[in-house]
Design a protein around this motif. Structure first.
Motif, PDB file in Angstrom:
ATOM      1  N   ARG A  48     -16.674   0.980  -0.167  1.00 31.52           N
ATOM      2  CA  ARG A  48     -17.475   1.391  -1.337  1.00 31.52           C
ATOM      3  C   ARG A  48     -18.941   1.335  -0.932  1.00 31.52           C
ATOM      4  O   ARG A  48     -19.396   0.300  -0.444  1.00 31.52           O
ATOM      5  CB  ARG A  48     -17.283   0.447  -2.513  1.00 31.52           C
ATOM      6  N   SER A  78       0.826  -1.211   0.000  1.00 32.21           N
ATOM      7  CA  SER A  78       0.000   0.000   0.000  1.00 32.21           C
ATOM      8  C   SER A  78       0.861   1.263   0.000  1.00 32.21           C
ATOM      9  O   SER A  78       0.491   2.266  -0.614  1.00 32.21           O
ATOM     10  CB  SER A  78      -0.980  -0.013   1.185  1.00 32.21           C
ATOM     11  N   LEU A 137      -7.619   3.544  -0.925  1.00 31.00           N
ATOM     12  CA  LEU A 137      -9.025   3.361  -1.294  1.00 31.00           C
ATOM     13  C   LEU A 137      -9.646   4.692  -1.693  1.00 31.00           C
ATOM     14  O   LEU A 137     -10.393   4.774  -2.664  1.00 31.00           O
ATOM     15  CB  LEU A 137      -9.801   2.749  -0.124  1.00 31.00           C
ATOM     16  N   ASP A 196      -8.941   5.661  -5.047  1.00 28.13           N
ATOM     17  CA  ASP A 196      -9.504   4.717  -6.017  1.00 28.13           C
ATOM     18  C   ASP A 196      -8.502   3.693  -6.530  1.00 28.13           C
ATOM     19  O   ASP A 196      -8.604   3.230  -7.668  1.00 28.13           O
ATOM     20  CB  ASP A 196     -10.099   5.475  -7.224  1.00 28.13           C
ATOM     21  N   LEU A 197      -7.537   3.321  -5.712  1.00 28.10           N
ATOM     22  CA  LEU A 197      -6.594   2.294  -6.138  1.00 28.10           C
ATOM     23  C   LEU A 197      -7.230   0.918  -5.931  1.00 28.10           C
ATOM     24  O   LEU A 197      -8.136   0.759  -5.108  1.00 28.10           O
ATOM     25  CB  LEU A 197      -5.282   2.409  -5.348  1.00 28.10           C
ATOM     26  N   ASP A 198      -6.741  -0.056  -6.656  1.00 31.40           N
ATOM     27  CA  ASP A 198      -7.257  -1.415  -6.603  1.00 31.40           C
ATOM     28  C   ASP A 198      -7.040  -2.023  -5.201  1.00 31.40           C
ATOM     29  O   ASP A 198      -5.897  -2.118  -4.743  1.00 31.40           O
ATOM     30  CB  ASP A 198      -6.507  -2.232  -7.670  1.00 31.40           C
ATOM     31  N   PRO A 199      -8.122  -2.440  -4.507  1.00 35.13           N
ATOM     32  CA  PRO A 199      -7.989  -2.997  -3.149  1.00 35.13           C
ATOM     33  C   PRO A 199      -6.978  -4.145  -3.079  1.00 35.13           C
ATOM     34  O   PRO A 199      -6.275  -4.301  -2.098  1.00 35.13           O
ATOM     35  CB  PRO A 199      -9.392  -3.493  -2.814  1.00 35.13           C
ATOM     36  N   GLU A 200      -6.915  -4.919  -4.168  1.00 35.85           N
ATOM     37  CA  GLU A 200      -5.975  -6.040  -4.221  1.00 35.85           C
ATOM     38  C   GLU A 200      -4.525  -5.527  -4.175  1.00 35.85           C
ATOM     39  O   GLU A 200      -3.679  -6.084  -3.493  1.00 35.85           O
ATOM     40  CB  GLU A 200      -6.215  -6.833  -5.517  1.00 35.85           C
ATOM     41  N   LYS A 201      -4.273  -4.442  -4.890  1.00 38.58           N
ATOM     42  CA  LYS A 201      -2.913  -3.882  -4.915  1.00 38.58           C
ATOM     43  C   LYS A 201      -2.559  -3.243  -3.577  1.00 38.58           C
ATOM     44  O   LYS A 201      -1.381  -3.005  -3.282  1.00 38.58           O
ATOM     45  CB  LYS A 201      -2.799  -2.847  -6.041  1.00 38.58           C
TER      46      LYS A 201
END
Lengths: 282, 187
Positions: free
Chosen positions: A281, A21, A259, A262-267
């Motif tokens: 969300r 993160s 978050l 808007d970054l990918d939660p997986e990343k």
């Protein structure tokens, strides 16, 4: 902006979502992180218990490696690494004879000019950018939990206020969260007793989570791998100690910011937590 | 103790000399123990340890070194932070632990805690970075708590939190040298 980066050992393993993160948020904020070449463990919770010279020499080698690579500033996201690096650097700066002795042990002169920064310090510089780039506000009520090592001892780390720090609260606010006033911002979680005295960790971390829940928090935000793993991985022991089930998630501040950006939660490694940290969300 | 012209060889004198900590500054207000998160579990609290060390008596020094309390100290630095006299209580605790280990006085109930720290540094000695699986395996062997946390490890593994291989740094010889010249047990 370009900056040195010292991930530290736990960010390669049990706390890899912190590393993920930090890197994801840094990239989104155009912060270029350059890893300290061939870095070693700082000694963390153990070297200082066993030997004062070892506790100074391990960070001294890291700082020397950073200086040799031409890095003026180094981000150490792990609060324990940050504290050990700053503590050792100060001990060397304060005592030239000790610095000379340690230089003899590491084979490199003390790198007193490299500035060590914690993750809140670095993000604070980027707060306006964060605020401007928020796409999905992290609209939850949060308890910002700083733990011990980011703010103490104040004569050494000289960062924020030791009893009622604000830096993470301001960042959470920038991400659209509602930081709550609460009692346990800097109470210890039990730190490195996670393996040896799980009973003490359950009791101390239980007090922290209980206070956060009572203050009305929907999530706890942290900036230290030890705090995160004690509050998250030791939840079964905490719940057994408290005699009730707390399901409040514990996220790194960088995950909450990610978050909001808007970054990918997986990343952001959100799937790696033991207590589900569902993305905010709506 | 020795002649009055010589500084007595006590923990108090060594703390003054090696750390610049003056225990005379402690006026026993008790704030260190009041804020200590583990005070209730300690046989000897920080303020009481400060008082005993203040006396400059080798027998009382031994009492502090042999206590379990010094091993329960989390180094959370609440004591040092709140001390109105700026006595570095947490640093004192570290120093007392070092001397207790050297003198072979570590409290029997602190065996697991010492084993953990030794296992931690052994892992760093050989690879340069902490290898968590190695740390836990070494700790289990030393402490004989073989089945503790057996259910946690698989959960960590599936979440990618337990890499199976250690990270070897290039400067392993430099690290070995650092250990040989500090802990003095370089292998």
């Amino acid at each position: 902006m370009r900056m040195g980066y010292y991930p530290g050992c736990s960010l390669l393993g049990s706390s890899r979502e912190f590393d993920e993160s930090v890197r994801a948020v840094a990239a989104a904020l155009d912060l270029d992180l350059v890893q300290v070449p061939d870095w070693n463990c700082c000694g963390a919770s153990s070297a200082h218990v066993l030997d004062a010279k070892l506790a100074a020499a391990l960070p001294a080698r890291i700082l020397a490696q950073a200086a040799e690579a031409g890095l003026d500033e180094v981000l150490a996201p792990c609060a324990a690494c940050y504290n050990r690096l700053v503590s050792a650097q100060q001990a060397l700066a304060k005592n030239p004879a000790f610095a000379e002795e340690i230089a003899g042990i590491t084979g490199a002169p003390a790198a007193t000019r490299v500035r060590v920064l914690n993750v809140l310090e670095v993000l604070d510089r980027l707060r306006d950018t964060i605020q401007a780039r928020v796409k999905t506000p992290f609209g939850r009520k949060v308890a910002c939990y700083y733990g011990c090592l980011l703010v103490r001892p104040p004569r050494v780390v000289a960062f924020d206020r030791p009893e009622d720090p604000r830096s993470m609260d301001l960042l959470a606010e920038a991400a659209g969260a509602v930081p709550l006033p609460w009692s346990h911002k800097t109470e210890c979680c039990g730190a490195s007793f996670s393996v040896t005295r799980t009973d003490i960790v359950a009791k101390l971390s239980g007090r922290v989570l209980d206070a956060a829940v009572k203050a009305g928090a929907e999530a706890v935000l942290v900036a230290c791998p030890m705090c995160q793993s004690n509050l998250d991985m030791r939840r079964p022991e905490i719940n057994a100690h408290l005699g009730r089930e707390l399901d409040i998630p514990v996220l790194y501040i960088t995950q909450a910011l990610g978050l909001a950006l808007d970054l990918d939660p997986e990343k952001l490694g959100l799937h790696r937590h033991m207590v589900p940290a569902m993305p905010a969300r709506a | 103790m020795g002649s009055p012209s010589h500084e007595p060889d006590t923990l108090k004198a060594r703390l003054r000399r090696d750390l610049g900590v003056n225990l005379n500054h402690c006026y026993q207000c008790g704030k260190c123990s009041a804020g200590c998160p583990v005070a209730e579990d300690m046989d000897l609290t920080s303020s009481r340890a400060m008082r005993l060390l203040q006396m400059g008596d080798p027998e009382l020094d031994r009492q502090v070194m042999a206590s379990e309390g010094i091993w329960l100290c989390l180094t959370c630095e609440t004591c040092s932070t709140r001390c109105p006299q700026e006595v570095e209580v947490a640093q004192v605790m570290d120093h007392v632990r070092h001397e207790a280990l050297q003198a072979g006085l570590a409290h029997p109930r602190s065996r697991d805690i010492v084993a953990f720290h030794v296992a931690f540094m052994d892992s760093v000695r050989t690879t340069g970075r902490l290898y968590e699986i190695g740390l836990v395996a070494d700790y289990k062997a030393r402490s004989r708590h073989l089945f503790k946390d057996v259910t946690l490890a698989p959960k960590m593994y599936v979440r990618g939190k337990l890499p199976l291989l250690p990270h070897l740094i290039k400067g392993r010889n430099a690290l070995k040298g650092i250990f040989a010249r500090t802990l003095g047990k370089g292998r």
